[in-house]
Design a protein around this motif. Structure first.
Motif, PDB file in Angstrom:
ATOM      1  N   ALA A 371       0.835  -1.208   0.000  1.00  0.00           N
ATOM      2  CA  ALA A 371       0.000   0.000   0.000  1.00  0.00           C
ATOM      3  C   ALA A 371       0.863   1.249   0.000  1.00  0.00           C
ATOM      4  O   ALA A 371       0.574   2.225  -0.720  1.00  0.00           O
ATOM      5  N   ARG A 375       1.106   4.115  -2.977  1.00  0.00           N
ATOM      6  CA  ARG A 375       0.900   5.548  -2.721  1.00  0.00           C
ATOM      7  C   ARG A 375       2.053   6.375  -3.268  1.00  0.00           C
ATOM      8  O   ARG A 375       1.858   7.484  -3.767  1.00  0.00           O
ATOM      9  N   ARG A 385      -4.077   4.213  -8.874  1.00  0.00           N
ATOM     10  CA  ARG A 385      -3.641   4.178  -7.468  1.00  0.00           C
ATOM     11  C   ARG A 385      -4.829   3.872  -6.547  1.00  0.00           C
ATOM     12  O   ARG A 385      -4.738   3.043  -5.643  1.00  0.00           O
ATOM     13  N   SER A 386      -5.948   4.536  -6.787  1.00  0.00           N
ATOM     14  CA  SER A 386      -7.132   4.326  -5.961  1.00  0.00           C
ATOM     15  C   SER A 386      -7.621   2.881  -6.053  1.00  0.00           C
ATOM     16  O   SER A 386      -7.919   2.239  -5.036  1.00  0.00           O
ATOM     17  N   LEU A 389      -5.189   0.432  -4.288  1.00  0.00           N
ATOM     18  CA  LEU A 389      -5.293   0.537  -2.838  1.00  0.00           C
ATOM     19  C   LEU A 389      -6.556  -0.156  -2.329  1.00  0.00           C
ATOM     20  O   LEU A 389      -6.554  -0.794  -1.275  1.00  0.00           O
ATOM     21  N   ILE A 408      -6.722   2.286   4.986  1.00  0.00           N
ATOM     22  CA  ILE A 408      -6.555   2.293   3.532  1.00  0.00           C
ATOM     23  C   ILE A 408      -7.857   2.653   2.826  1.00  0.00           C
ATOM     24  O   ILE A 408      -7.886   3.471   1.897  1.00  0.00           O
TER      25      ILE A 408
END
Length: 626
Positions: A371, A375, A385-386, A389, A408
């Protein structure tokens, strides 16, 4: 399931030192997927000690058989590989049950005696309907050796044989992309409150793919829809094999299958539980049937499904046409997608594979490190990225790491200001509730009410609202206090509405019955509460009983047991108490950790509320584990 293991020592062309951690990863994936009750093998440097380390990390009991005493075995089979292996050996033999066999006249006879003893112990431990599996960390050999002796035992006894070739590096193994439902989902068509989709991956697809020489990769497509142009298309297009599970016939999986059939003439394998009705679109494509229930795949069914997949995967390199598009349209060429523009970057595929492996291994530290790297990555777009995650956060939930999952998923849920990502929001509410903190319960309730306003009275949302309020009730009961009347009323109302929204879901129903009865008998309620509990009880029992024909669904069986318990506590009767004990005993014999925790938690609530301990305590003892 009992698993016997054997394999190569490291430090040769058969098992280069450079492959040690990759082989350890694959062993861990196989053990974590199959979850054997016990593993048995030896303790030499290399595959043996890697298997023992994986078992320790997964909390799987293990036993080792060696020839000679511990010190002499260390010198003959460990010390020449260096001090790191010696440290691993010393650590394992200190914690394990180790059986020392007498030295034989020759080294080969000594090794054969170890193999015989491993096989004898494995066969002796088997329970009725339990499978024995042999894991050979070696490519097949013609010459006689310890690993091949154990492999031959598997073949001779018609046991499942799985292999990992330690000579192959990560780069040597092609990718296999798995398209399937993800996590736990309601399955209204079969009246199941929760269908544990991941079980098919863990107990069938993962072992078969690793045995076949592939690197399995899978993704929660609900989370990855936003980055479909970056990652999903490339994985679907480029994987040597695409394994498609049609368990729920959900739109995302069917869409991915359509793309694969349009792009690749071969390498697509379809499977589905035997009760799935094949849609017209794929009815002429071979679909491999396998057996399972909502939350269980029995040993025999797992072995049969893996064996079936082993045969099919052996044929994949032959490049036989399995796409109906290519079979019916002449002169088509396989589609090869171009690389993404350099300006866009595409590190998502590597991160996705790392997330798959860390989740398979239950490696919390690796997931949290992943994670952080996601980031900090400069290659990923914001949407990639979203989505990645979210993958990591979802992997932490079944590992009961709710606080880390909250950290997270929280920013992702906050960024979804319009509540468009409903599943993300419900999963975030779930981790807030499991934390139990007062302020987080408040946050969960606010979020769930907003979801109810946007999407209506959905069963999942209402069930979570009930759970949030019930958490306050449980905390008060545990402290020996009467629960807050407002929280108790909210919980009952939410659970009742959840049952009305989805009459096939027994989960909100049994919670409504429990809280109505406890309020009526223990918390200052009225006869009306008891009358409502009596009215709901046969409805819930009927739904639960219909959900587990043959007793295959332990969640439903636990609900039937709890129905019998409430019936006894409401109206008495020796026959009802006897049924309660018998049904709880049957469920406890097949219970899994999450089910154990849930059953114990519900029984403790009843005991804390004041139900007779002479009734509740013997039931609780059924779910106590060392």
């Amino acid at each position: 399931m009992i698993l016997l293991y054997a394999g190569r020592r490291s430090g040769s062309a058969d098992f280069p030192d450079a492959n040690v951690e990759f082989v350890a990863e694959q062993i861990g994936q196989v053990l974590g997927g199959l979850r054997p009750r016990r593993i048995i093998g030896s303790a030499a440097a290399g595959a043996d000690l890697l298997a023992l380390r994986a078992a320790e990390e997964l909390d799987i009991p293990a036993a080792a058989v060696i020839v000679g005493d511990r010190d002499s075995f260390r010198e003959s089979s460990v010390a020449d590989k260096g001090p790191d292996w010696v440290r691993r050996y010393d650590h394992q033999v200190e914690r394990l049950e180790v059986e020392e066999l007498a030295l034989q006249d020759s080294a080969s006879e000594s090794y054969r005696s170890v193999t015989r003893r491993i096989a004898e112990r494995g066969e002796a431990l088997l329970k009725p309907n339990e499978a024995l599996v042999v894991l050979a960390v070696s490519a097949p050999r013609k010459e006689e050796d310890h690993t091949e002796d154990l492999a031959e035992h598997a073949v001779g006894k018609n046991r499942l044989l799985l292999r990992i070739d330690p000579a192959l590096s990560r780069a040597d193994r092609p990718k296999a992309f798995v398209a399937m439902p993800f996590g736990e989902k309601p399955y209204p068509d079969r009246n199941w409150r929760l269908f544990e989709a991941d079980l098919s991956y863990q107990r069938v697809m993962l072992p078969a793919l690793i045995d076949g020489g592939y690197r399995p990769i899978r993704a929660d497509t609900d989370a990855l829809l936003e980055i479909i142009d970056h990652t999903m298309l490339r994985e679907i297009n480029g994987a040597e094999v695409m394994l498609v599970d049609l368990a729920m016939l959900n739109a995302n999986v069917m869409w991915e299958l359509g793309l694969r059939h349009a792009w690749r003439r071969s390498g697509t394998v379809l499977l589905a539980p035997e009760w799935v009705k094949h849609p017209f679109d794929v009815r002429r494509v071979p679909i491999l049937p396998y057996r399972r229930s909502a939350r269980r795949i029995r040993d025999a069914d797992a072995v049969a499904a893996i064996s079936m997949l082993q045969e099919v995967l052996r044929d994949v390199p032959e490049k036989r046409v399995d796409s109906p598009v290519f079979a019916n349209v002449n002169a088509l060429a396989d589609v090869v997608l171009p690389d993404p523009p350099e300006t866009e970057g595409d590190g998502a595929g590597d991160f996705l594979e790392q997330c798959t492996v860390a989740g398979d291994l239950g490696d919390v530290d690796e997931l949290l490190d992943l994670a952080e790297r996601i980031r900090e990555s400069g290659e990923l777009t914001a949407v990639a990225r979203s989505a990645l995650l979210e993958q990591v956060g979802l992997r932490l939930i079944p590992l009961a790491r709710y606080e880390e999952a909250r950290g997270i998923l929280g920013p992702l849920a906050a960024a979804d200001s319009t509540l468009a990502r409903r599943r993300l929001q419900e999963q975030y509410a779930h981790v807030l509730i499991r934390s139990g903190a007062e302020d987080r319960l408040d946050e969960a309730e606010v979020l769930l009410k907003a979801l109810r306003e946007r999407y209506g009275r959905a069963g999942e949302t209402l069930g979570l609202l009930g759970s949030a309020a019930k958490a306050r009730v449980e905390a008060a009961a545990k402290a020996g206090e009467a629960p807050p009347a407002v929280a108790l009323d909210r919980a009952i109302r939410a659970y009742r509405r959840g049952l009305e929204a989805d009459p096939g879901d027994y989960y909100p129903g049994i919670n409504a019955v429990a809280l109505l009865r406890l309020r009526g008998q223990r918390w200052g309620g009225t006869e009306k509460d008891l009358a409502e509990a009596r009215e709901l009880l046969p409805v819930v029992r009927f739904v639960a009983a219909r959900s587990q024909p043959g007793g295959g669904d332990v969640w439903a069986l636990l609900t039937v047991a709890e129905c019998a318990l409430h019936a006894y506590l409401l109206d008495g009767g020796d026959a009802k108490l006897e049924e309660t004990t018998e049904t709880y005993t049957k469920a406890a014999g097949d219970v899994e950790p999450q089910q154990l925790s849930s059953a114990s938690r519900q029984l403790k609530l009843m005991r804390d509320a004041g139900d007779p301990p002479e009734v509740i305590d013997p039931l609780l003892e059924l779910f106590e584990r060392d």
